[in-house]
Design an enzyme around this catalytic site. Sequence first.
Site, PDB file in Angstrom:
ATOM      1  N   HIS A  98       0.829  -1.210   0.000  1.00 34.45           N
ATOM      2  CA  HIS A  98       0.000   0.000   0.000  1.00 34.45           C
ATOM      3  C   HIS A  98       0.864   1.262   0.000  1.00 34.45           C
ATOM      4  O   HIS A  98       0.566   2.220  -0.690  1.00 34.45           O
ATOM      5  CB  HIS A  98      -0.912  -0.032   1.237  1.00 34.45           C
ATOM      6  N   HIS A 140     -10.310   2.701  -0.424  1.00 34.37           N
ATOM      7  CA  HIS A 140     -10.388   2.233   0.965  1.00 34.37           C
ATOM      8  C   HIS A 140     -11.182   0.940   0.963  1.00 34.37           C
ATOM      9  O   HIS A 140     -12.203   0.809   1.637  1.00 34.37           O
ATOM     10  CB  HIS A 140     -11.011   3.303   1.869  1.00 34.37           C
TER      11      HIS A 140
END
Lengths: 719, 222
Positions: free
Chosen positions: A47, A93
């Site tokens: 990420h 998200h």
Amino acid sequence: MTEPDISPELIAAHGLSPDEYQEILRIINREPTFTELGIFSAMWNEHCSYKSSKKWLRTLPTEGPQVICGPGENAGIVDIGDGQALVFKMESHNHPSYIEPYQGAATGVGGILRDVFTMGARPIAAMNALSFGETSHPKTKSLVNGVVAGVGGYGNCFGVPTVGGEVRFHAAYNGNCLVNAFAAGLADADKIFYSAASGVGMPVVYLGAKTGRDGVGGATMASAEFDDTIEEKRPTVQVGDPFTEKRLMEACQELMLTGAVISIQDMGAAGLTCSAVEMGDKGNLGVRLRLEDVPVREENMTAYEMMLSESQERMLMVLDPAKEAEAKAVFVKWDLDFAIVGETIDEDRFLIELNGEVKADLPLKTLAGSAPEYDRPWVPTPAAPEMDPVPQVDPIDALTALIASPNYAHKAWVYEQYDQQVMGDTVVAPGAGSGVTRIHGTNKAVAFTSDVTPRYVRANPVEGGKQAVAEAYRNLTAKGALPLATTDNMNFGNPEKPEIMGQFVGAIQGIGAACIALDMPIVSGNVSLYNETDGEPILPTPTIGAVGLIADLDNLIDGQPRAGHVALLVGETAGHLGQSALLAEVFNREDGDAPTVDLAAEKRNGSFIRDQAQWIDACTDLADGGLALAAFELAEAAGVGVTLDASDIETLFGEDQARYLIACSFDKAEALMTAASQAGVTIQSVGKFGGSTVRFGTSEAPLEDLSASYRGVYAEAFG
Amino acid sequence: MKAAVVTFPGSNCDRDLAVAFEAAGFEVARVWHKDTELPQGTDIVGLPGGFSYGDYLRCGAIAAQSPICRAVAAHAEKGGYAIGICNGFQVLCETGLLPGTLMRNAGIKFICKTVGLRVANEDSVFTAPYGLGTDIEIPVAHHDGNFYADDATLAAIEAEGRVAFRYLENPNGSLGDIAGVLSSNGRVLGMMPHPERAIDARHGGTDGQALFTALAGAMAEA
């Protein structure tokens, strides 16, 4: 508290491979402390490090005369003239939203808003692109309700209008929904704030909300596949407080006016660690933090927890010490924390102390720059096999089936839960292809859209990638906006599988080619990999968020068709049915190739629409669902019937690209026909608007009945 | 004419309300929630929409205890004008300047859309420009707009003709379809719909404009 010993299990639990751990040993020449292991894990997860994707992201076009700041900062920035700049980005998200839909979605919105206002911009518009599993899946209803409420709960309270987005459903998202949040903000082009620290001995200041234990390890969680232990991951999801974020934004706007900010960075994924390392690395400085000075809301927090917490609504800034009193007064006014927690140092060190004890001491430059970079093996997606023949069906029956699907039904149930008008400058609200926001106090505007057709990308990543950009270009163009730039949110499965990596590489190639041809450079973006559950990947979903400029709102195209208007089709129709909405929704088939994108035709036809805006009353691009769905949507929004001459499904439901549907009077149609022949653009009359029915060839149904069905789908399915 | 627009922490329609007052010709002062006095010569106070204090505890409850709200109450008690929109309406109910309360929408969800209103009073400065029984379109955007009052209070509001606007299609469960309520002297209005979002052709409707221009006219005469 005693810290755990470094063991292979602990290393694995931090998402670090044995090779990566060896690399850590090589860098620091000793065993890391527990806190240091956490820091490496935070910096090196997928990420934060983009370790699987970096090699390919570098190939994307990121430059152009309109670009003020490309990828690498909190958000991208484009010039919109008059000394003004638009700051924007889209970010996923996904994993948190699947685990805890309301908070996951809410903090996704909060994170993207922070990215924008960290750079000195006031957020002026938001969008969100949501992908859920099929409606019959037991989790879907609660995910839809939770995610939509979370997006609204955060954005509505913060006070930013939501002007667009997408919602789709497909079985491939059953175990892994996608929540992609976009935000754009307005700044003066000469008052933009960056993250690079400068000056030695400058105070490092912590701003905003207090630090808790929420979100510890979140970024590492987001870099792993899901399995049946997912419920145990709930504590890694952060909890948002939009009220604090609103105050933080207002305080930052005032703070930036004081001249006290040398550099500023929001605390997003991996919180204090990523933000401090980023500021030091970009400024070629070291950073020393004294954690006992960090404002906390829980007792006995360890250095490990403080460094990895993803508590929301926090910022880190390097302060001009001469302006400390003024800066602090702003935060006192807004009842927010302002704490000097360290300083920049003239050594390549990331030095973390807690009550005088050194908890981490790492080479900062190496920590920031040495994240592994993988050239993952990939295989090109094989060409789609020849498609089976598609039987003819009654075209009105086909339309009826299409609009009864939540993929093509009216989305008001979703966007009416979002504040669309706060700030008083929404010119085109959601539901019309692109949203349009006026630049406050002017007669110019910016248009926003979010697009991708994941079925196309799966069948043909290169053409599917191109198509996502082309559709965004068309949606902006259909409002009369000049497309300016793009943000890409790349949602894919496990990159360690060569076929998934092949999807990623193909999509990047297609997106890059389209962005060059259509002059829409990528200025920001985000990659979300490992979107798999029990080994089942999502559809490859490279969401394209794009912005366009309407220099004078008098050139906005936002009219509606009226009775007597001609329906004009711009672009060429071959009747491509592979991977079409018709196949998926009517025949339950997902075969064939994606439509081919002719980028030269996109550019030619798009320029034609913008150049001839004065003759166009209403316009929409043709996307999935083809001419039939576009004509229905245009007519339905205006409450007027429509007749299309064609009755064959290829003409009505084919998904050829580079096409627009126009509604205008007969006189204007003549002017457009003449202009089109001069421009070498294909244009033809395909029917007319008027009456109270939708008629394709000889088949028809009352508009009122179709409309009732179209507008009732979401309430029926989701309550 | 002078308008004062209050900003609470979490207000987010304060600029929009100031723009609407300015467009109607008001000189607008922005007032902070910690201020203890309104600017000298304030003709009307505007309490804007938003989420004051995060809507924590109850919508408007904490704002009603803020220093500026004591000044707003004193202004109203002296016969001064005030308008509370959305969260501002909730604040006015919590201060007791207006009767009733705003509960969570009957449908539980936040709702943002343009709704039809019928003007139910023509005796106040706020409603006179429309005329009794006129239908107008104004956007709503709220999670807690479900107006409630006990039977006696509701009967009194109705008997005194203090309902300013009623929903044509009730979006939130409000008793009596009530979208806006006046104080007994007609000088304090609370309403859930946002007239400041319908003042310019680019908003898609201008039905809110008349309210602000009528206020400006009345204050200019005064």
